[in-house]
Every structure is written in C-alpha cells, then in structure tokens.
Design a protein around this motif. Sequence first.
Motif, PDB file in Angstrom:
ATOM      1  N   MET A   1       0.846  -1.127  -0.081  1.00 34.76           N
ATOM      2  CA  MET A   1      -0.146   0.154   0.092  1.00 34.76           C
ATOM      3  C   MET A   1       0.889   1.209  -0.138  1.00 34.76           C
ATOM      4  SD  MET A   1      -2.811   1.314   2.663  1.00 34.76           S
ATOM      5  CE  MET A   1      -3.350  -0.498   2.980  1.00 34.76           C
ATOM      6  N   ARG A   2       0.576   2.256  -1.063  1.00 33.71           N
ATOM      7  CA  ARG A   2       1.238   3.472  -0.938  1.00 33.71           C
ATOM      8  C   ARG A   2       0.356   4.635  -0.880  1.00 33.71           C
ATOM      9  NH1 ARG A   2       3.842   2.166  -6.816  1.00 33.71           N
ATOM     10  NH2 ARG A   2       1.836   1.281  -7.121  1.00 33.71           N
ATOM     11  N   VAL A   3       0.965   5.347  -0.109  1.00 34.60           N
ATOM     12  CA  VAL A   3       0.019   6.800   0.522  1.00 34.60           C
ATOM     13  C   VAL A   3       0.618   7.857   0.341  1.00 34.60           C
ATOM     14  CG1 VAL A   3      -1.543   7.443   2.173  1.00 34.60           C
ATOM     15  CG2 VAL A   3      -1.146   5.023   2.268  1.00 34.60           C
ATOM     16  N   THR A   4      -0.039   9.014  -0.094  1.00 28.44           N
ATOM     17  CA  THR A   4       0.380  10.314  -0.258  1.00 28.44           C
ATOM     18  C   THR A   4      -0.778  11.321   0.265  1.00 28.44           C
ATOM     19  OG1 THR A   4       1.931   9.795  -1.949  1.00 28.44           O
ATOM     20  CG2 THR A   4       1.577  12.060  -1.480  1.00 28.44           C
ATOM     21  N   ALA A   5      -0.376  12.121   1.265  1.00 29.85           N
ATOM     22  CA  ALA A   5      -1.527  12.799   1.859  1.00 29.85           C
ATOM     23  C   ALA A   5      -1.035  14.318   1.579  1.00 29.85           C
ATOM     24  CB  ALA A   5      -1.554  12.625   3.161  1.00 29.85           C
ATOM     25  N   PHE A   6      -2.371  15.284   1.584  1.00 30.92           N
ATOM     26  CA  PHE A   6      -1.835  16.711   1.169  1.00 30.92           C
ATOM     27  C   PHE A   6      -3.035  17.404   1.970  1.00 30.92           C
ATOM     28  CE2 PHE A   6      -3.374  20.363  -1.331  1.00 30.92           C
ATOM     29  CZ  PHE A   6      -2.304  21.046  -1.293  1.00 30.92           C
ATOM     30  N   THR A   7      -2.729  18.632   2.449  1.00 30.35           N
ATOM     31  CA  THR A   7      -3.814  19.578   2.960  1.00 30.35           C
ATOM     32  C   THR A   7      -3.308  20.893   2.891  1.00 30.35           C
ATOM     33  OG1 THR A   7      -5.403  19.982   4.848  1.00 30.35           O
ATOM     34  CG2 THR A   7      -2.969  19.349   5.343  1.00 30.35           C
ATOM     35  N   HIS A   8      -4.146  22.102   2.306  1.00 32.31           N
ATOM     36  CA  HIS A   8      -3.707  23.168   2.351  1.00 32.31           C
ATOM     37  C   HIS A   8      -5.177  24.281   2.478  1.00 32.31           C
ATOM     38  CE1 HIS A   8      -2.312  26.839   0.218  1.00 32.31           C
ATOM     39  NE2 HIS A   8      -1.139  26.361   0.234  1.00 32.31           N
ATOM     40  N   GLY A   9      -4.716  25.297   2.902  1.00 36.78           N
ATOM     41  CA  GLY A   9      -5.662  26.390   3.130  1.00 36.78           C
ATOM     42  C   GLY A   9      -6.416  27.008   1.736  1.00 36.78           C
ATOM     43  N   GLY A  10      -5.543  26.668   0.599  1.00 37.92           N
ATOM     44  CA  GLY A  10      -6.299  27.340  -0.469  1.00 37.92           C
ATOM     45  C   GLY A  10      -5.914  28.802  -0.504  1.00 37.92           C
ATOM     46  N   SER A  11      -7.159  29.591  -0.786  1.00 39.65           N
ATOM     47  CA  SER A  11      -7.098  30.966  -0.770  1.00 39.65           C
ATOM     48  C   SER A  11      -7.416  31.625   0.509  1.00 39.65           C
ATOM     49  CB  SER A  11      -8.120  31.679  -1.973  1.00 39.65           C
ATOM     50  OG  SER A  11      -8.076  31.098  -3.152  1.00 39.65           O
ATOM     51  N   ARG A 226      -9.725  29.471  -4.355  1.00 38.58           N
ATOM     52  CA  ARG A 226      -9.626  28.072  -3.957  1.00 38.58           C
ATOM     53  C   ARG A 226     -10.238  27.817  -2.418  1.00 38.58           C
ATOM     54  NH1 ARG A 226      -4.652  28.446  -7.200  1.00 38.58           N
ATOM     55  NH2 ARG A 226      -5.104  27.642  -9.086  1.00 38.58           N
ATOM     56  N   ASP A 227     -10.948  26.630  -2.311  1.00 39.37           N
ATOM     57  CA  ASP A 227     -11.485  26.454  -0.842  1.00 39.37           C
ATOM     58  C   ASP A 227     -10.143  25.680  -0.124  1.00 39.37           C
ATOM     59  OD1 ASP A 227     -12.916  26.194   1.166  1.00 39.37           O
ATOM     60  OD2 ASP A 227     -14.298  24.759   0.301  1.00 39.37           O
ATOM     61  N   ASN A 228     -10.116  25.445   1.025  1.00 43.07           N
ATOM     62  CA  ASN A 228      -9.468  24.519   1.918  1.00 43.07           C
ATOM     63  C   ASN A 228      -9.467  23.214   0.810  1.00 43.07           C
ATOM     64  OD1 ASN A 228     -10.673  25.763   5.105  1.00 43.07           O
ATOM     65  ND2 ASN A 228      -9.535  26.722   3.773  1.00 43.07           N
ATOM     66  N   MET A 229      -8.448  22.570   0.915  1.00 41.78           N
ATOM     67  CA  MET A 229      -8.504  21.198   0.178  1.00 41.78           C
ATOM     68  C   MET A 229      -7.512  20.197   0.634  1.00 41.78           C
ATOM     69  SD  MET A 229      -6.324  22.379  -3.246  1.00 41.78           S
ATOM     70  CE  MET A 229      -7.212  23.899  -3.503  1.00 41.78           C
ATOM     71  N   SER A 230      -7.938  19.090   0.860  1.00 43.46           N
ATOM     72  CA  SER A 230      -7.198  17.971   1.523  1.00 43.46           C
ATOM     73  C   SER A 230      -7.335  16.678   0.878  1.00 43.46           C
ATOM     74  CB  SER A 230      -7.515  17.860   2.956  1.00 43.46           C
ATOM     75  OG  SER A 230      -7.539  19.050   3.539  1.00 43.46           O
ATOM     76  N   ALA A 231      -6.456  15.929   0.683  1.00 35.12           N
ATOM     77  CA  ALA A 231      -6.505  14.311   0.068  1.00 35.12           C
ATOM     78  C   ALA A 231      -5.704  13.492   0.459  1.00 35.12           C
ATOM     79  CB  ALA A 231      -6.534  14.552  -1.406  1.00 35.12           C
ATOM     80  N   PHE A 232      -6.041  12.131   0.553  1.00 36.35           N
ATOM     81  CA  PHE A 232      -5.306  10.965   0.620  1.00 36.35           C
ATOM     82  C   PHE A 232      -5.216  10.103  -0.717  1.00 36.35           C
ATOM     83  CE2 PHE A 232      -6.180  11.009   5.027  1.00 36.35           C
ATOM     84  CZ  PHE A 232      -5.113  11.103   5.804  1.00 36.35           C
ATOM     85  N   ALA A 233      -4.117   9.941  -1.223  1.00 33.83           N
ATOM     86  CA  ALA A 233      -3.944   9.179  -2.452  1.00 33.83           C
ATOM     87  C   ALA A 233      -3.576   7.793  -2.100  1.00 33.83           C
ATOM     88  CB  ALA A 233      -3.163   9.649  -3.811  1.00 33.83           C
ATOM     89  N   VAL A 234      -4.321   6.864  -2.182  1.00 32.13           N
ATOM     90  CA  VAL A 234      -4.048   5.459  -1.706  1.00 32.13           C
ATOM     91  C   VAL A 234      -3.940   4.459  -2.867  1.00 32.13           C
ATOM     92  CG1 VAL A 234      -4.623   3.541  -0.023  1.00 32.13           C
ATOM     93  CG2 VAL A 234      -5.166   6.101   0.519  1.00 32.13           C
TER      94      VAL A 234
END
Length: 237
Positions: A1-11, A226-234
């Motif tokens: 299993m390979r995972v990358t995560a990201f979160t950012h406040g956007g604008s 851009r809204d706040n945005m977050s993701a996990f890619a799994v």
Amino acid sequence: MRVTAFTHGGSFPVNEDYIDSARQNGVCCFAAADGGGVGNGDIAAKIVVDTIIDEFKKSPLMSGEAIEGYFKSAQAALNEKSREDAIYDTMYASAVVLITDGVSALWGNIGDCRIYRFNGKLVEEVTDDDSDAFLKYKDGKIEFTDIRREKYERPTKTLCPCETALPHIYTVKHIGARTSFLICTKGFWRCVAEEDMEEALRTSKTSKEWLSKMLGVIENAKGAERDNMSAFAVRMG
C-alpha cells in the motif's frame, strides 16, 4: 500500500480541513474532515478526526459497526466541546473514514467529503454527498458532473453539536493491487473532474505522482478562489 497525503488552506488564511491516519494490527485508517461554522470550523474538523483516530486505535475492527461507533464518538466529542462554551454551538464538520487491511475495505461518510474507489484506472464507486446538489442529481435534475458546478451550500447532514447523524456505510469485500482510493474534502473534488483523476492515475506510477498531477490540474485552473483542500491518494499495488 502506497499513500500520499496533502492539505492546504487554498485562498483562505485558516485551513478548516483536517486529516490524519493510523495503522493498528495490520489495519489502516484514514480520516478527513471539512469544518465550518462562524470561525470554529478548524476546531470542529480537528476534534472529529482526532476522535476517530483515537477510537480506531482502541478498536481497529473491520466492521460497519466500528465505523458507526467512530462517528458517534466524534459526535459526542463535539457535544462536549459545545458544553464548555456556547461559542462552539455553531461549528460542524463533514467527515469521511476509510479502513482497510489490504484485502477488503469499509468506509463511511457524513456531509460532502468523498471517497472515490478506482478499479484499475477508472472510477468504480463514489460516496454519496449530503448536499442539495447531490439530491438534484438523484432526482435527475442535473448530471453527476454538474454537482461541483452548483452553488455551494452547507451540507444537509453533518456532525455538529446537539444533533445526531448516522454515516453512509460502504463495504468492498475484495480489493487488490488494481484498487486505488482517493479520500478528499470538497475543496479538492470540486476542482478536479473525475476524468482528470483517472488520467492522472493512468499516467502515474506512484501515489505521490498521482496526487501531484491532480494538484497540477487545480493549480492550472484560472481565476477561481480555492477552498481549503485535502486528500489522501492510496494505491494498493
């Protein structure tokens, strides 16, 4: 299993998204929340995700009942926070949870965070949204791809103080190397069309590359706040 995560406040100066993950006894848990409510959305999102991860660590079970219990505990934690001070009464959060042992997977959501399940390079399943736009889609008034273009409104169901909301629960009994998951908040999926998710996955060898290409789609969009945005890619394989 390979995972990358990201979160950012956007604008925005405050990021009201919160994400975290944990692994216990060979089972992985991914949780994401998108908060809102008169300046306390970041607090709501953190309370929800921290509670879910803490409860998972106590009881890392592969069951719908376990996921429902995680959401109930998050609800109780929000209730407790609102009892401390009425300023927290208006806060709320959408949330999504995925648990997997690499062989099967279960997930649940409340609000408008999403999980996309990919079989090979194609989207095979997407969680329902608790939103007016999704209801329009279910009623045949708009196409699925039009949901992200609808004016954003607060979700019709969320985790919030003094209310009780049960999650949608999903189960996949068999997953394998061809399975991938995208776990994300609305600020992410509203900016990346499903065909762009598929194209990014098709042309990537790692979860990091896949997520990076989807973020490139967002970065190349012109003239949009851009809204706040977050993701996990799994990626399982």
